[in-house]
Design a protein around this motif. Structure first.
Motif, short mmCIF file in Angstrom:
data_model
loop_
_atom_site.label_atom_id
_atom_site.label_comp_id
_atom_site.label_asym_id
_atom_site.label_seq_id
_atom_site.Cartn_x
_atom_site.Cartn_y
_atom_site.Cartn_z
N UNK A 94 3.69 -8.81 -0.03
CA UNK A 94 4.21 -7.53 -0.40
C UNK A 94 4.31 -6.36 0.44
N UNK A 95 3.51 -6.65 1.50
CA UNK A 95 3.56 -5.39 2.71
C UNK A 95 3.43 -6.00 4.10
N UNK A 96 4.66 -6.59 4.14
CA UNK A 96 4.75 -7.20 5.49
C UNK A 96 4.58 -6.36 6.85
N UNK A 97 5.03 -5.07 6.68
CA UNK A 97 4.80 -4.17 7.94
C UNK A 97 3.22 -4.26 8.09
N UNK A 98 2.29 -3.97 7.12
CA UNK A 98 0.89 -3.94 7.47
C UNK A 98 0.33 -5.32 7.90
N UNK A 99 1.04 -6.41 7.34
CA UNK A 99 0.57 -7.90 7.74
C UNK A 99 0.84 -7.87 9.19
N UNK A 100 2.15 -7.40 9.49
CA UNK A 100 2.49 -7.42 11.18
C UNK A 100 1.44 -6.82 11.92
N UNK A 129 -2.83 0.43 12.25
CA UNK A 129 -2.66 0.59 10.68
C UNK A 129 -1.71 1.73 10.21
N UNK A 130 -1.87 2.79 10.99
CA UNK A 130 -1.21 4.15 10.51
C UNK A 130 0.31 4.06 10.30
N UNK A 131 1.11 3.51 11.10
CA UNK A 131 2.51 3.65 10.89
C UNK A 131 3.08 2.74 9.72
N UNK A 132 2.36 1.42 9.59
CA UNK A 132 2.47 0.73 8.32
C UNK A 132 2.27 1.42 7.02
N UNK A 133 0.95 1.85 7.02
CA UNK A 133 0.53 2.76 5.86
C UNK A 133 1.46 3.81 5.57
N UNK A 134 1.87 4.79 6.63
CA UNK A 134 2.88 5.58 6.44
C UNK A 134 4.00 5.19 5.67
N UNK A 135 4.54 4.33 6.31
CA UNK A 135 5.88 3.79 5.53
C UNK A 135 5.86 3.43 4.28
N UNK A 136 4.46 2.93 3.86
CA UNK A 136 4.28 2.57 2.56
C UNK A 136 3.98 3.71 1.53
N UNK A 137 3.91 4.80 2.04
CA UNK A 137 3.70 6.01 1.36
C UNK A 137 1.96 5.97 0.80
#
Ligand SMILES: Cc1cc2nc3c(=O)[nH]c(=O)nc-3n(C[C@H](O)[C@H](O)[C@H](O)COP(=O)(O)OP(=O)(O)OC[C@H]3O[C@@H](n4cnc5c(N)ncnc54)[C@H](O)[C@@H]3O)c2cc1C
Length: 294
Positions: A94-100, A129-137
């Motif tokens: 569900x969270x591929x940006x975080x996984x990447x 981790x920050x950019x991925x967590x940011x785009x997922x609000x």
């Protein structure tokens, strides 16, 4: 440069509850510090840039190890290691940006010991981790003797290694809202070698309908004093048909918006030039994952 031994003496505690940890930080004064995996803090102590008189480990507090979906959120305890998040991401896509981001974060030792909370509490502008967590609000939950509070991650970073967290506050968990259908995400970083901190990084979450970008969120690392939410481009792309030339324009807007510096890893000029190209690559990947054509 001393990177091998800890010369200074300090007390060490490993409490089993939040209450105990809060009591210890109150009792041990301003030089007491929380520690999780130690992959940032112990390096700083060996370099003698910090000298805590007391370390309070958070790794035995079970509340900080939660990793589960609950009431529309993914809850990740602050003391959850990168290894555990990686294993979770292999099963739940569900969270591929975080996984990447986790896949390119450090190497075996760092992923075994390092935690997501430690990454956000160190608050490097390059924290992966920050950019991925940011785009997922995402939101962060904090607790102190004064009570509990929740902050949007977007409001949490204040400057280089400065955050809205007070020194006596424990980050307990990160909460990521469940993504809507048709949202694709991706993250990519550029680094000097595999196990290095980013020269620049980018995360995108995009919601599509056919060839139209319904909405998107973009965040970048190492381009400003904080992990940066990009403001102009999401509005520019909203409800537009996505074409190669549109993304070139969006990339140029990003290069104009960011305020990178020159440091040991890269120059400001390089970061500005590459930011737009990196954005396009990451957007395309997220778009494809949302079911769009590459
Ligand atoms: C070789 C190497 C490679 C690395 N590669 C990367 C990389 O590719 N990308 C990247 O982003 N980072 C990288 N790092 C940095 C580091 O591994 C990460 O930032 C890691 O996630 C830090 O977590 P930790 O648990 O080890 O933090 P710690 O070192 O234990 O703590 C870091 C800081 O956060 C505070 N803290 C920790 N947890 C909490 C909490 N729950 N509540 C309140 N305060 C807390 C501590 O007091 C300390 O100030 C690397 C480090 C090394 C040594």
């Amino acid at each position: 440069m001393n990177t091998r031994i800890l010369k200074a003496e300090f007390d060490y505690f490993a409490p089993a509850s939040i209450g105990e940890a809060l009591a210890l930080i109150a009792q041990n004064g301003p030089t007491a510090r929380f520690i999780a995996g130690g992959t940032d803090l112990l390096v700083q102590m060996k370099l003698e840039t910090v000298a805590p008189g007391c370390l309070i480990s958070l790794m035995k507090i079970s509340e900080l190890s939660v990793l589960k979906r609950e009431k529309g959120f993914l809850r990740i305890g602050a003391a959850v290691t990168w290894d555990r998040i990686l294993a979770f991401g292999s099963e739940d896509r569900s969270y591929p940006a975080l996984d990447d981001a986790v896949r390119c974060l450090g190497k075996v030792q760092v992923r075994r010991m390092g935690t997501i909370g430690g990454n956000l509490c160190t608050a490097s502008p390059a924290a992966d981790s920050a950019p991925a967590l940011l785009v997922y609000d995402s939101r962060v939950r904090l607790v102190s003797a004064r009570g509990r509070r929740t902050l949007l991650l977007d409001k949490y970073f204040l400057g280089v290694q400065q955050t809205a967290r007070a020194a006596d506050e424990i980050m307990t968990e990160i909460r990521i809202p469940a993504p809507r259908p048709d949202v694709g995400g991706a993250f990519q970083k550029l680094a000097r070698v595999g196990a290095d901190i980013s020269k620049i990084s980018c995360a995108v979450a995009v919601e599509r309908k056919g060839r139209v970008c319904v909405s998107c969120r973009v965040a970048m690392g190492a381009v400003a004093p904080v992990p940066l939410m990009i403001r102009g481009v999401p509005e520019f792309l909203q409800e537009k048909t996505v074409t190669a030339s549109l993304l070139v324009t969006a990339g140029r807007m990003i290069s104009d918006e960011i305020r990178p510096i020159t440091d040991v890893r890269s120059t400001a000029e390089y970061r500005k030039q590459v930011a737009g190209v990196l954005f396009r690559d990451v957007f395309q990947k997220a778009w494809t994952r949302a079911g769009g054509e590459p």
